[in-house]
Enzyme design. Structure first.
Site, PDB file in Angstrom:
ATOM      1  N   HIS A 109       0.830  -1.214   0.000  1.00  0.00           N
ATOM      2  CA  HIS A 109       0.000   0.000   0.000  1.00  0.00           C
ATOM      3  C   HIS A 109       0.861   1.259   0.000  1.00  0.00           C
ATOM      4  O   HIS A 109       0.367   2.354   0.284  1.00  0.00           O
ATOM      5  CB  HIS A 109      -0.969   0.019   1.184  1.00  0.00           C
ATOM      6  CG  HIS A 109      -2.120  -0.943   1.038  1.00  0.00           C
ATOM      7  ND1 HIS A 109      -3.367  -0.554   0.631  1.00  0.00           N
ATOM      8  CD2 HIS A 109      -2.176  -2.276   1.232  1.00  0.00           C
ATOM      9  CE1 HIS A 109      -4.157  -1.627   0.583  1.00  0.00           C
ATOM     10  NE2 HIS A 109      -3.447  -2.679   0.942  1.00  0.00           N
ATOM     11  N   SER A 129     -18.269 -10.358 -26.991  1.00  0.00           N
ATOM     12  CA  SER A 129     -18.124  -9.576 -28.216  1.00  0.00           C
ATOM     13  C   SER A 129     -18.528  -8.141 -27.938  1.00  0.00           C
ATOM     14  O   SER A 129     -19.445  -7.878 -27.147  1.00  0.00           O
ATOM     15  CB  SER A 129     -18.997 -10.161 -29.330  1.00  0.00           C
ATOM     16  OG  SER A 129     -18.898  -9.407 -30.514  1.00  0.00           O
ATOM     17  N   SER A 136      -5.058  -9.702 -12.373  1.00  0.00           N
ATOM     18  CA  SER A 136      -5.679  -8.659 -13.195  1.00  0.00           C
ATOM     19  C   SER A 136      -4.620  -7.850 -13.940  1.00  0.00           C
ATOM     20  O   SER A 136      -4.770  -7.571 -15.138  1.00  0.00           O
ATOM     21  CB  SER A 136      -6.544  -7.740 -12.337  1.00  0.00           C
ATOM     22  OG  SER A 136      -5.780  -7.103 -11.328  1.00  0.00           O
ATOM     23  N   GLU A 155      -7.640  -0.290 -14.272  1.00  0.00           N
ATOM     24  CA  GLU A 155      -8.065  -0.664 -12.911  1.00  0.00           C
ATOM     25  C   GLU A 155      -8.959   0.407 -12.298  1.00  0.00           C
ATOM     26  O   GLU A 155     -10.014   0.107 -11.733  1.00  0.00           O
ATOM     27  CB  GLU A 155      -6.837  -0.871 -12.017  1.00  0.00           C
ATOM     28  CG  GLU A 155      -5.961  -2.034 -12.416  1.00  0.00           C
ATOM     29  CD  GLU A 155      -6.495  -3.373 -11.943  1.00  0.00           C
ATOM     30  OE1 GLU A 155      -7.504  -3.394 -11.207  1.00  0.00           O
ATOM     31  OE2 GLU A 155      -5.902  -4.393 -12.322  1.00  0.00           O
ATOM     32  N   ASP A 176       1.378  -2.944  -9.128  1.00  0.00           N
ATOM     33  CA  ASP A 176       1.170  -4.197  -9.864  1.00  0.00           C
ATOM     34  C   ASP A 176       1.589  -4.075 -11.320  1.00  0.00           C
ATOM     35  O   ASP A 176       2.302  -4.929 -11.856  1.00  0.00           O
ATOM     36  CB  ASP A 176      -0.292  -4.624  -9.778  1.00  0.00           C
ATOM     37  CG  ASP A 176      -0.703  -4.995  -8.366  1.00  0.00           C
ATOM     38  OD1 ASP A 176       0.175  -5.085  -7.492  1.00  0.00           O
ATOM     39  OD2 ASP A 176      -1.905  -5.184  -8.131  1.00  0.00           O
TER      40      ASP A 176
END
Length: 379
Positions: free
Chosen positions: A29, A70, A125, A157, A169
């Site tokens: 963090h 799609s 992710s 994100e 990340d």
């Protein structure tokens, strides 16, 4: 993936790109607080095979779900936002690239495959959005550098997934190098490759998946970010990075107690990241173990983003002989990591899992990871 792609879409892909998950050794963090962190890419990857289309349609599928998705290539933010699960990251990456770079972009077909665990705290992710961005950068001829890709991934994100994350990340996934960690300085905007030397020292990193799943778009992540911002505002600084470790105690009693604890975690975890990087630079990787363990205590007691199953995993790994252990990732579920002697890794994995079960939690999934390269073209 070529055969699987051809079976799904009836033609060969233009290429296959991949990005790793990541483990954060220390510095949690700290990214949105201007601090330091020391992550590395892992040898579990998300792969995406892509073929450009002659029209403006995006068709995406995955090997872990039957349905395909799609959308038009000019899909709005609302369309990407409304997508569910894994497809948000692919559609979101396409949307952000088109909007931020003012490019038309062609339609494409994509097949996603991954062995990066989801919801564990190893950035599944970021791996997916980064693999997509690297692929589209090449296919659309964008010529992006990696730091710009980091910024674009964060926008996916923040805007598409509604996860109020920093850039740790994406930086780890896009900038990683084999057998290196990346020392990220979020105030200076720098990234330094730091040789880990784990293999030479006979060390291995275990990931202990608690099976308690998290979601950074909901729950405590955003609350912790707001508390850090509150601490900085009361202290009169732009970010908590501006505070030295010996200044923290002076703010006790001058802000809510829980806000002061958040401050203390951020400032001390930045210092732990600095010390850990210095130790591995000096060829002393075994000595970072206590810093990891101190970092976990800080997350558990000051940042309060651990959970009982992960606390039990950390305690079990240490009791079994780990040099250090802590929760990794944003918290509120996910995984712990343990730094162990390679010769004892298998035994520690079993003993730690057994102890977690004995403490009344689900049996964790334990696996070893090594520092691997960042996002790239594979084929």
């Amino acid at each position: 993936m070529h055969e699987a792609f051809a079976a799904r879409f009836g033609a060969e892909p233009d290429g296959v790109w991949s990005a790793p998950g990541r483990v954060n050794l220390i510095g949690e963090h700290t990214d949105y607080n201007g601090g330091l962190a020391l992550p590395f890419g892992i040898d579990r990857r998300t792969r995406i095979a892509v073929r450009q289309r002659d029209d403006d349609r995006i068709r995406i599928a995955t090997d872990f779900a039957d349905e395909a998705r799609s959308a038009p290539v000019d899909a709005s933010l609302a369309t990407a936002h409304a997508a569910t699960g894994w497809s948000r990251y692919v559609l979101g990456a396409a949307h952000v690239l088109r909007r931020e770079l003012d490019v038309a972009g062609s339609g494409f077909e994509a097949l996603v495959a991954s062995d990066v665990p989801v919801g564990v705290g190893v950035s599944s992710s970021a791996a997916l959005e980064s693999a997509t961005i690297v692929a589209l950068d090449e296919l659309w001829g964008l010529g992006l550098d990696r730091r710009e890709m980091v910024r674009l991934g964060q926008l996916v994100e923040n805007e598409v997934v509604d996860a109020p994350t920093g850039t740790l990340d994406q930086s780890a996934v896009l900038l990683a190098q084999r057998d290196h960690a990346v020392l990220l300085d979020f105030r200076a905007g720098t990234a330094e490759q730091v040789p880990l030397g784990f293999e030479a020292a006979g060390l291995e990193t275990l990931v202990i998946d608690s099976l308690v799943r998290h979601d950074h778009a909901t729950g405590g992540y955003g609350e912790r970010r707001r508390e850090c911002e509150q601490a900085a505002a009361i202290a009169g600084v732009r970010t908590l990075r501006e505070l030295a470790p010996d200044e923290v105690a002076s703010w006790a009693g001058r802000m809510p107690a829980h806000v002061h604890r958040r401050m203390r975690h951020i400032v001390t975890d930045t210092e732990r990241a600095r010390l850990a990087a210095e130790l591995v630079r000096q060829g002393r990787p075994r000595e970072i173990g206590p810093l990891l363990t101190e970092g976990h205590a800080s997350q558990r007691d000051d940042f309060e983003n651990s959970v009982p199953a992960i606390d039990a995993a950390v305690e079990a790994a240490l009791a079994a002989g780990a040099l250090g252990a802590r929760m990794t990732g944003g918290g509120f579920g996910g995984a712990a990591i343990a730094l162990v002697d390679e010769s004892a890794a298998a035994r520690i994995a079993v003993e730690a899992a057994d102890a977690v079960v004995s403490a009344g939690h689900a049996r964790p999934v334990v696996f070893a990871v090594r520092a691997d390269d960042g996002a790239r073209r594979d084929a």
